[in-house]
Design a protein around this motif. Sequence first.
Motif, mmCIF file in Angstrom:
data_model
loop_
_atom_site.group_PDB
_atom_site.id
_atom_site.type_symbol
_atom_site.label_atom_id
_atom_site.label_comp_id
_atom_site.label_asym_id
_atom_site.label_seq_id
_atom_site.Cartn_x
_atom_site.Cartn_y
_atom_site.Cartn_z
ATOM 1 N N GLY A 145 -5.678 -9.306 -4.979
ATOM 2 C CA GLY A 145 -4.839 -9.209 -3.468
ATOM 3 C C GLY A 145 -4.924 -8.796 -2.470
ATOM 4 O O GLY A 145 -5.883 -9.449 -1.630
ATOM 5 N N TRP A 146 -4.566 -8.312 -1.188
ATOM 6 C CA TRP A 146 -4.629 -7.916 0.177
ATOM 7 C C TRP A 146 -6.572 -7.906 0.469
ATOM 8 O O TRP A 146 -6.761 -6.779 0.057
ATOM 9 C CB TRP A 146 -4.243 -6.749 0.786
ATOM 10 C CG TRP A 146 -4.126 -6.766 2.233
ATOM 11 C CD1 TRP A 146 -3.249 -7.650 2.993
ATOM 12 C CD2 TRP A 146 -4.661 -6.491 2.666
ATOM 13 N NE1 TRP A 146 -4.050 -7.273 4.524
ATOM 14 C CE2 TRP A 146 -4.547 -5.682 4.323
ATOM 15 C CE3 TRP A 146 -5.545 -4.588 2.235
ATOM 16 C CZ2 TRP A 146 -5.476 -5.089 5.181
ATOM 17 C CZ3 TRP A 146 -6.358 -3.786 3.756
ATOM 18 C CH2 TRP A 146 -6.017 -3.537 4.880
ATOM 19 N N GLY A 187 -6.754 -4.916 -2.089
ATOM 20 C CA GLY A 187 -6.348 -5.250 -3.004
ATOM 21 C C GLY A 187 -4.922 -5.514 -3.716
ATOM 22 O O GLY A 187 -4.630 -5.867 -4.732
ATOM 23 N N THR A 188 -3.804 -4.228 -2.546
ATOM 24 C CA THR A 188 -3.123 -4.454 -2.658
ATOM 25 C C THR A 188 -2.221 -5.784 -2.761
ATOM 26 O O THR A 188 -1.870 -6.300 -2.359
ATOM 27 C CB THR A 188 -2.540 -3.717 -1.508
ATOM 28 O OG1 THR A 188 -2.977 -2.664 -1.298
ATOM 29 C CG2 THR A 188 -0.844 -3.220 -1.362
ATOM 30 N N ASN A 189 -1.230 -5.779 -4.091
ATOM 31 C CA ASN A 189 -0.237 -6.655 -4.232
ATOM 32 C C ASN A 189 0.867 -6.232 -5.230
ATOM 33 O O ASN A 189 1.657 -4.917 -4.719
ATOM 34 C CB ASN A 189 -0.760 -7.545 -5.319
ATOM 35 C CG ASN A 189 -1.905 -6.474 -6.954
ATOM 36 O OD1 ASN A 189 -1.069 -5.172 -7.267
ATOM 37 N ND2 ASN A 189 -2.951 -6.601 -7.186
ATOM 38 N N GLU A 190 1.762 -7.562 -5.516
ATOM 39 C CA GLU A 190 2.968 -6.536 -5.993
ATOM 40 C C GLU A 190 3.447 -5.605 -7.007
ATOM 41 O O GLU A 190 4.100 -4.814 -6.722
ATOM 42 C CB GLU A 190 3.726 -8.368 -6.629
ATOM 43 C CG GLU A 190 5.291 -7.900 -6.632
ATOM 44 C CD GLU A 190 6.580 -9.132 -7.257
ATOM 45 O OE1 GLU A 190 7.100 -9.508 -8.067
ATOM 46 O OE2 GLU A 190 5.412 -10.328 -6.739
ATOM 47 N N ARG A 202 -4.378 -1.799 -8.376
ATOM 48 C CA ARG A 202 -4.482 -2.615 -7.666
ATOM 49 C C ARG A 202 -5.725 -3.637 -7.870
ATOM 50 O O ARG A 202 -6.981 -2.813 -8.320
ATOM 51 C CB ARG A 202 -5.355 -0.997 -5.827
ATOM 52 C CG ARG A 202 -5.468 -1.686 -4.947
ATOM 53 C CD ARG A 202 -5.765 -0.163 -4.052
ATOM 54 N NE ARG A 202 -6.598 0.539 -4.735
ATOM 55 C CZ ARG A 202 -7.743 0.243 -4.573
ATOM 56 N NH1 ARG A 202 -8.614 -0.459 -2.863
ATOM 57 N NH2 ARG A 202 -8.814 1.060 -3.974
ATOM 58 N N GLY A 203 -5.715 -4.486 -6.678
ATOM 59 C CA GLY A 203 -6.118 -5.534 -6.557
ATOM 60 C C GLY A 203 -8.336 -5.387 -6.140
ATOM 61 O O GLY A 203 -7.944 -3.985 -5.373
#
Length: 294
Positions: A145-146, A187-190, A202-203
């Motif tokens: 993720g981010w 880790g924010t993702n879709e 969350r990633g």
Amino acid sequence: MGERGVSSRYAYWSDRAVCRVAQDEGIDIAPGWKTKITVFKVPILSTGVDFEREARTLYRHEVADRIERAVGDLAVEDFVTPPPVGYAKGLGRVEFSRFVCPDPNSAVLNVQTSASDGSRVVVCLFGSRDNIAGFMGVHDREVSGWSSSAMWAVHEWLATRCAVNNSQWDDAESISVEAMKIATDQGTNESFRANPDQPWTRGFAFGDAPNSEWFAEIYSDVILDKDRWSLDEPVDRILVGAPLWVRTPRSAVRRYRDYRRRFNHQDSSPPSSSTSTERGESTIGGGFGSGRRP
């Protein structure tokens, strides 16, 4: 301390941090004296049979108790105390994730709580994955993720125990907000954006421990200027430091790998064999947004 009769274990324990604090505060955590036992002695001959028992290394809970007693009120639990604080402790949910940075062994723990005056507090604790117990899933396969472009600056800031900040986020509030984003939003993702109440999506996050006792050394402690920041979730105070330990009841650990398996099979309900936790004080994965007011 935990509830009497409840079995607990350490989800995180840092020998290095514990020894550093003990040395700084003059706390004796060395093994005790050798024990000498005389079984019998002949008075006239002044002889006898002696047995010596080697000094015993203290158990973790004994070391933790000594440190807590010695530090005393210096360890703040209710964050109505004006900053800065040197130590902090609490009881609540602790989330564990990897800190994406130049050091692959880095980890970050986050605690989100409220003080007795209602102010919202986020505690960001940066440590090592080597100090995390295997049952937390520290070596499980990760979801991506981010990751933050501020990771270099935060990593360098932490290396000085938050004493030196030469980054573009050149004041205490700015760098603390970046550290908080790493601790809570990295880790924010879709999947996580679609399911913000399911932290296992969350990633880089691999588990959490509800109802945990935690103790930390605090390097930075700031109260945010409300006129300066526009965050998705309200935050009044950010503490950044290093965890000494996290102690949790044996039945109260959520390993995100198990939840992701269910989620990937189109069933987002928690596994029945694991302990769930309510949202409570935590803004589980809700995100703190990007920043300053225009």
